[in-house]
Design an enzyme around this catalytic site. Structure first.
Site, PDB file in Angstrom:
ATOM      1  N   SER A   1      32.745 -21.044  71.653  1.00  0.00           N
ATOM      2  CA  SER A   1      33.321 -21.492  70.379  1.00  0.00           C
ATOM      3  C   SER A   1      34.123 -20.419  69.675  1.00  0.00           C
ATOM      4  CB  SER A   1      32.211 -21.990  69.448  1.00  0.00           C
ATOM      5  OG  SER A   1      31.299 -20.948  69.179  1.00  0.00           O
TER       6      SER A   1
ATOM      7  N   ASP B   1      22.124 -17.535  72.515  1.00  0.00           N
ATOM      8  CA  ASP B   1      22.526 -16.823  71.312  1.00  0.00           C
ATOM      9  C   ASP B   1      21.840 -17.373  70.067  1.00  0.00           C
ATOM     10  OD1 ASP B   1      23.850 -19.233  71.214  1.00  0.00           O
ATOM     11  OD2 ASP B   1      25.870 -18.389  71.046  1.00  0.00           O
TER      12      ASP B   1
ATOM     13  N   ASP C   1      23.634 -20.142  84.309  1.00  0.00           N
ATOM     14  CA  ASP C   1      24.822 -20.563  85.046  1.00  0.00           C
ATOM     15  C   ASP C   1      25.396 -19.337  85.759  1.00  0.00           C
ATOM     16  OD1 ASP C   1      27.322 -21.354  85.914  1.00  0.00           O
ATOM     17  OD2 ASP C   1      28.182 -21.537  83.908  1.00  0.00           O
TER      18      ASP C   1
ATOM     19  N   ARG D   1      25.324 -13.256  79.191  1.00  0.00           N
ATOM     20  CA  ARG D   1      25.220 -12.425  77.997  1.00  0.00           C
ATOM     21  C   ARG D   1      23.800 -11.873  77.935  1.00  0.00           C
ATOM     22  NH1 ARG D   1      27.691 -16.370  73.413  1.00  0.00           N
ATOM     23  NH2 ARG D   1      26.126 -17.764  74.312  1.00  0.00           N
TER      24      ARG D   1
ATOM     25  N   HIS E   1      26.298 -27.636  82.566  1.00  0.00           N
ATOM     26  CA  HIS E   1      25.031 -26.909  82.589  1.00  0.00           C
ATOM     27  C   HIS E   1      23.924 -27.723  81.913  1.00  0.00           C
ATOM     28  CE1 HIS E   1      23.011 -22.678  82.102  1.00  0.00           C
ATOM     29  NE2 HIS E   1      22.222 -23.566  82.680  1.00  0.00           N
TER      30      HIS E   1
ATOM     31  N   ASP F   1      28.295 -32.153  72.645  1.00  0.00           N
ATOM     32  CA  ASP F   1      27.721 -32.339  71.317  1.00  0.00           C
ATOM     33  C   ASP F   1      28.546 -33.320  70.474  1.00  0.00           C
ATOM     34  OD1 ASP F   1      29.739 -30.454  71.325  1.00  0.00           O
ATOM     35  OD2 ASP F   1      28.722 -29.032  70.002  1.00  0.00           O
TER      36      ASP F   1
END
Length: 411
Positions: free
Chosen positions: A293, A186, A118, A85, A163, A262
């Site tokens: 997500s 992000d 990645d 991204r 990662h 997480d």
């Protein structure tokens, strides 16, 4: 990633080889020497690292732009994790470079930067080169990983977990690294992002009951936060810009999960009743709309307030001493919650008629907590039995310039 599958079933990686026995006398000129795809070169002419934190005189101005009281040296690495991204990475790196610490006479070896990607994406490398061109003094490296099909697993949550494992293993192979700050591509950082982590690093290093420090408040929406210099201990791991010490990696690295890292950290087997530090006003902003997500919890995430220049705070470890142990925080925080007058009706209308600046709303069951949280517009979500932002069951926030504590009965 704040929104993993609520029912993960990760299979731990059998042997990420995190090197649990670091050299007690690390080579001061050692860089991030990996066993991975791209060599991270050490900063030229690096001076010896010291385990102590250079201190400067605290600044009484609550909104300054001064030299901080605490600093991060080269024993800390900021790792930015990304995939493909490039626009997101550009926004993230732009603010990181803008607010990155500069070398001083008292701290000639500033925090190191590793941008970890990645895959092989020329656009990502171009974004990195452009962003770092304006700050050649930053000891920065571009790290490129190759994932196997097994590591990628059935969803992006597995690739993301792999990662994290790769970059954490790689960074902590350098015995001089004592802590890592992890960002995803992000996330935008606040002007005092580095000052926050510099001030909390001594607390994280010295209190074994602290597991990590985060820049994020799950209830940090506009209108629900107020105090620029407020910070909390929490039982809930927030993520979204967080600092891990070496001791936690040495404990958990060998069984890092194949997916949903997480939620795995939040489970009792890993957390072991340890706490996290977080600010009241977020020092990161999550702007990713496409990703693993899928933009869940957007109703809350889109309202998050990022601390700007007007909320810039002169963080110092001395100022945060009340957070330095469970006992001191209980005395400062839980006693205050207990003294707050009870609100008879748990809603915003009842709050408007109360003269007190601080109130307590009591719940006796999970269902009651959810009803109260919905009435006030804060998050009613839990993970591993812990409400988001909670400390010993208490969730605190601001409404109409009044402090509200949702607290368990019998606190």
């Amino acid at each position: 990633n704040p929104n993993p599958n609520p029912n993960p079933n990760p299979n731990p990686n059998p042997n990420p080889n995190p090197n649990p026995n670091p050299n007690p006398n690390p080579n001061p000129n050692a860089g991030l020497v990996p066993k991975a795809d791209v060599v991270l070169k050490p900063k030229p002419n690096a001076e010896p690292l010291h385990p102590t934190y250079p201190k400067r005189a605290p600044n009484a101005n609550p909104n300054p732009n001064p030299e901080p009281a605490d600093v991060l040296d080269a024993s800390t690495v900021l790792a930015i994790i990304g995939h493909n991204r490039d626009a997101y990475l550009g926004r993230c790196l732009g603010k990181v470079v803008e607010h990155y610490p500069r070398e001083t006479a008292t701290n000639p070896n500033i925090v190191r930067l590793a941008v970890s990607i990645d895959g092989d994406f020329p656009k990502m490398r171009a974004v990195y080169d452009k962003a770092l061109a304006s700050r050649p003094d930053i000891p920065a490296e571009y790290v490129q990983h190759t994932m196997t099909a097994a590591e990628r697993g059935p969803s992006g949550y597995y690739a993301l977990s792999a990662h994290f494992r790769k970059i954490l293993t790689r960074v902590f192979q350098d015995a001089s690294v004592q802590r890592v700050i992890l960002l995803e591509e992000d996330l935008e950082i606040a002007p005092d992002f580095f000052d926050w982590f510099a001030a909390t690093a001594p607390l994280l290093d010295t209190d074994p009951k602290l597991m990590a420090v985060s820049a994020w408040n799950d209830n940090g929406m506009r209108g629900y936060v107020q105090e620029a210099g407020a910070a909390y201990r929490s039982d809930f791991f927030p993520g979204l810009g967080w600092m891990m010490p070496r001791r936690i990696w040495e404990e958990l690295g060998s069984r890092w999960p194949a997916g949903y890292w997480d939620d795995w950290l939040r489970e009792p087997e890993q957390r072991r009743d340890r706490h996290f530090l977080r600010p009241e006003i977020c020092r990161t902003l999550h702007y990713g709309q496409k990703g693993t997500s899928g933009g869940q919890y957007g109703a809350y995430l889109n309202k998050i307030q990022l601390a700007g220049e007007s909320e810039r705070h002169a963080w110092s470890s001395a100022e945060l001493a009340h957070l330095g142990s469970e006992a001191s925080w209980d005395a400062a925080y839980l006693d205050r919650v207990r003294r707050a007058p009870a609100l008879s009706s748990p809603n915003k209308n009842a709050l408007a008629s109360v003269a007190e600046a601080e109130v307590r709303v009591t719940y006796g069951s999970d269902g009651e907590f959810i009803r109260i949280a919905k009435a006030f517009g804060v998050m009613d979500n839990e993970k591993a039995g812990i409400w988001r932002t909670a400390y010993k069951g208490v969730v605190s926030f601001w409404v109409d310039r009044r402090k509200v504590h949702i607290a368990p009965a019998g606190l």
